[in-house]
Design a protein around this motif. Structure first.
Motif, mmCIF file in Angstrom:
data_model
loop_
_atom_site.group_PDB
_atom_site.id
_atom_site.type_symbol
_atom_site.label_atom_id
_atom_site.label_comp_id
_atom_site.label_asym_id
_atom_site.label_seq_id
_atom_site.Cartn_x
_atom_site.Cartn_y
_atom_site.Cartn_z
ATOM 1 N N TYR A 49 0.860 -1.182 0.000
ATOM 2 C CA TYR A 49 0.000 0.000 0.000
ATOM 3 C C TYR A 49 0.894 1.228 0.000
ATOM 4 C CZ TYR A 49 -4.265 2.646 1.166
ATOM 5 O OH TYR A 49 -5.354 3.490 1.140
ATOM 6 N N TRP A 50 0.898 1.936 -1.130
ATOM 7 C CA TRP A 50 1.793 3.084 -1.277
ATOM 8 C C TRP A 50 1.021 4.385 -1.308
ATOM 9 C CZ3 TRP A 50 6.105 1.923 -5.451
ATOM 10 C CH2 TRP A 50 6.997 0.978 -4.923
ATOM 11 N N LEU A 51 1.677 5.442 -0.840
ATOM 12 C CA LEU A 51 1.136 6.796 -0.865
ATOM 13 C C LEU A 51 2.115 7.704 -1.594
ATOM 14 C CD1 LEU A 51 0.371 5.859 2.558
ATOM 15 C CD2 LEU A 51 -1.452 7.227 1.508
ATOM 16 N N ALA A 52 1.578 8.757 -2.216
ATOM 17 C CA ALA A 52 2.397 9.565 -3.121
ATOM 18 C C ALA A 52 2.535 11.000 -2.631
ATOM 19 C CB ALA A 52 1.796 9.557 -4.525
ATOM 20 N N GLU A 53 3.712 11.566 -2.900
ATOM 21 C CA GLU A 53 3.991 12.965 -2.546
ATOM 22 C C GLU A 53 3.558 13.905 -3.669
ATOM 23 O OE1 GLU A 53 7.744 16.022 -1.801
ATOM 24 O OE2 GLU A 53 8.116 13.857 -1.822
ATOM 25 N N HIS A 54 2.600 14.756 -3.365
ATOM 26 C CA HIS A 54 2.204 15.852 -4.248
ATOM 27 C C HIS A 54 1.984 17.082 -3.382
ATOM 28 C CE1 HIS A 54 1.603 13.472 -7.918
ATOM 29 N NE2 HIS A 54 1.111 12.533 -7.135
ATOM 30 N N HIS A 55 2.134 18.250 -3.979
ATOM 31 C CA HIS A 55 1.982 19.487 -3.221
ATOM 32 C C HIS A 55 1.087 20.474 -3.965
ATOM 33 C CE1 HIS A 55 5.238 18.278 -0.478
ATOM 34 N NE2 HIS A 55 5.850 17.838 -1.557
ATOM 35 N N ASN A 56 0.382 21.292 -3.179
ATOM 36 C CA ASN A 56 -0.456 22.368 -3.717
ATOM 37 C C ASN A 56 -1.527 21.833 -4.663
ATOM 38 O OD1 ASN A 56 -1.236 25.094 -3.939
ATOM 39 N ND2 ASN A 56 -0.049 25.369 -5.818
ATOM 40 N N MET A 57 -2.058 20.660 -4.347
ATOM 41 C CA MET A 57 -3.136 20.081 -5.136
ATOM 42 C C MET A 57 -4.318 19.829 -4.208
ATOM 43 S SD MET A 57 -1.212 17.459 -7.742
ATOM 44 C CE MET A 57 0.007 18.099 -8.921
ATOM 45 N N PRO A 58 -5.415 20.571 -4.382
ATOM 46 C CA PRO A 58 -6.519 20.482 -3.429
ATOM 47 C C PRO A 58 -7.269 19.168 -3.431
ATOM 48 C CG PRO A 58 -6.979 22.127 -5.136
ATOM 49 C CD PRO A 58 -5.608 21.617 -5.385
ATOM 50 N N PHE A 59 -6.919 18.240 -4.339
ATOM 51 C CA PHE A 59 -7.587 16.936 -4.347
ATOM 52 C C PHE A 59 -6.683 15.834 -3.813
ATOM 53 C CE2 PHE A 59 -5.663 17.751 -8.461
ATOM 54 C CZ PHE A 59 -4.984 16.591 -8.759
ATOM 55 N N ILE A 60 -5.513 16.191 -3.263
ATOM 56 C CA ILE A 60 -4.576 15.191 -2.744
ATOM 57 C C ILE A 60 -4.141 15.589 -1.336
ATOM 58 C CG2 ILE A 60 -2.284 14.156 -3.004
ATOM 59 C CD1 ILE A 60 -2.609 14.427 -6.007
ATOM 60 N N ALA A 61 -4.308 14.675 -0.370
ATOM 61 C CA ALA A 61 -3.982 14.984 1.023
ATOM 62 C C ALA A 61 -2.665 14.386 1.494
ATOM 63 C CB ALA A 61 -5.107 14.498 1.936
ATOM 64 N N SER A 62 -1.982 13.632 0.630
ATOM 65 C CA SER A 62 -0.798 12.871 1.084
ATOM 66 C C SER A 62 0.509 13.634 0.902
ATOM 67 C CB SER A 62 -0.722 11.538 0.334
ATOM 68 O OG SER A 62 -0.720 11.744 -1.075
ATOM 69 N N SER A 63 0.482 14.957 1.050
ATOM 70 C CA SER A 63 1.692 15.756 0.826
ATOM 71 C C SER A 63 2.796 15.426 1.837
ATOM 72 C CB SER A 63 1.359 17.249 0.868
ATOM 73 O OG SER A 63 0.672 17.572 2.063
ATOM 74 N N ALA A 64 2.431 15.264 3.106
ATOM 75 C CA ALA A 64 3.407 14.856 4.128
ATOM 76 C C ALA A 64 3.475 13.333 4.131
ATOM 77 C CB ALA A 64 3.013 15.394 5.492
#
Length: 337
Positions: A49-64
């Protein structure tokens, strides 16, 4: 369908989660849903189960990303948890070594470290991350530095040590949407994951590059390739296609440079996009599989046969959480996980 299911049953399936923030929802809701999906995925037999780093995207919460990985690992028991991926040039390699050394120390034998070199955001946000626009070019050097921090203390003369991190066996994956990381992963003898969920046109060439450049290492004797793939399953083809309009709207908003949470499905995308936008979205989502169990089984079997991948990592950007769970459950039943 029986032959298709046999094809699906020969490889592991895993989950890629962006902790989507839906219209009308909050990040708190997203993390609650992430844990719920992870627990179900573990029960259903998904491999990782992997989570991805994205930033400044209001539809993605997995930035940290490292924080969310720890939260998922704490609320599951056996499934491997990791990053798909950490964008290494956004960080000091020592910090990532310490974060993942901490995760591996807390959850031994369950942590994966997938690495990418893109910023995972726009250039303005990349600058806010203190990232030089060109520093992805030194990704091989950053990767080499990171790997030294995981080495035994006696194996390096490096004075700076990652504690925790040192002397830990944390699997490192290289992620890519082109041939650069494919070739580097092959040369270093590391496992490789390709982002077919948004870069389908380069899938076959990247996998070929990886396999042709592969050199055996202490990590792998032979290539191991995983592909990220949009798979949206439902009880009927019609319902699956409707659920998939959420994903289509997500990419349409990216084309338009519009920042919105994940949108609910619609009955007719032709009321939202023009022909140019439709072509742009469909090009990026060309490998997407949406349909009933039979449709998904047949199309997935054909994809596996065509690519000869060793593992599939499924992403399902579905607005309704119950429908998202149902999609992964249908696939688990097909693959007999």
């Amino acid at each position: 369908m029986r032959d298709s299911k046999k094809q699906l049953g020969r490889i592991p399936f895993s989950v890629l989660d962006l902790s989507p923030i839906v219209d009308g929802g909050t990040a708190t809701d997203s993390f609650r849903n992430t844990v719920d999906l992870a627990r179900h995925a573990e029960t259903w037999g998904y491999h990782r189960y992997w989570l991805a780093e994205h930033h400044n995207m209001p539809f993605i919460a997995s930035s940290a990303t490292s924080v969310v990985i720890g939260h998922v690992a704490a609320n599951t028991s056996t499934i491997r948890v990791g990053s798909g991926g950490i964008m290494l040039p956004n960080h000091a390699p020592l910090v990532i070594a310490e974060q993942f050394g901490t995760l591996e120390s807390l959850y031994p034998g369950r942590i994966d470290l997938g690495l990418g070199r893109a910023p995972g955001t726009d250039m303005r946000t990349a600058r806010a991350l203190r990232r030089d626009p060109h520093n992805g070019e030194d990704f091989p050097e950053q990767l080499a530095e990171l790997r030294t921090y995981f080495a035994p203390s006696h194996a390096t003369q490096q004075r700076v040590r990652a504690i925790p991190g040192e002397n830990l066996n944390i699997p490192i994956w290289l992620l890519g949407s082109s041939e650069f990381s494919a070739q580097l992963a092959g040369q270093l003898g590391l496992p490789f994951a390709f982002a077919s969920h948004f870069s389908p046109n380069y899938t076959l060439s990247a996998l070929e590059m990886y396999r042709n450049s592969f050199q055996p290492s202490h990590v792998l004797d032979e290539p191991y390739a995983m592909v990220g793939l949009n798979v949206i399953a439902a009880d009927t083809d019609t319902e699956a296609r409707r659920l998939a309009t959420t994903l289509q709207q997500q990419f349409l908003n990216l084309v338009r440079n519009v920042q919105l949470p994940l949108q609910p499905p619609v009955d007719n995308m032709d009321q939202l996009w023009n022909p140019y936008e439709r072509q742009a979205v469909e090009q990026q989502l060309g490998a997407t599989i949406a349909g009933s169990a039979k449709t998904v089984a047949d199309k997935l079997a054909a994809f596996i046969s065509r690519t000869q991948v060793d593992e599939i990592m499924v992403i399902a950007q579905i607005f309704d959480h119950k429908a998202r769970l149902r999609s992964y459950e249908i696939l688990a039943d097909l693959a007999e996980l």
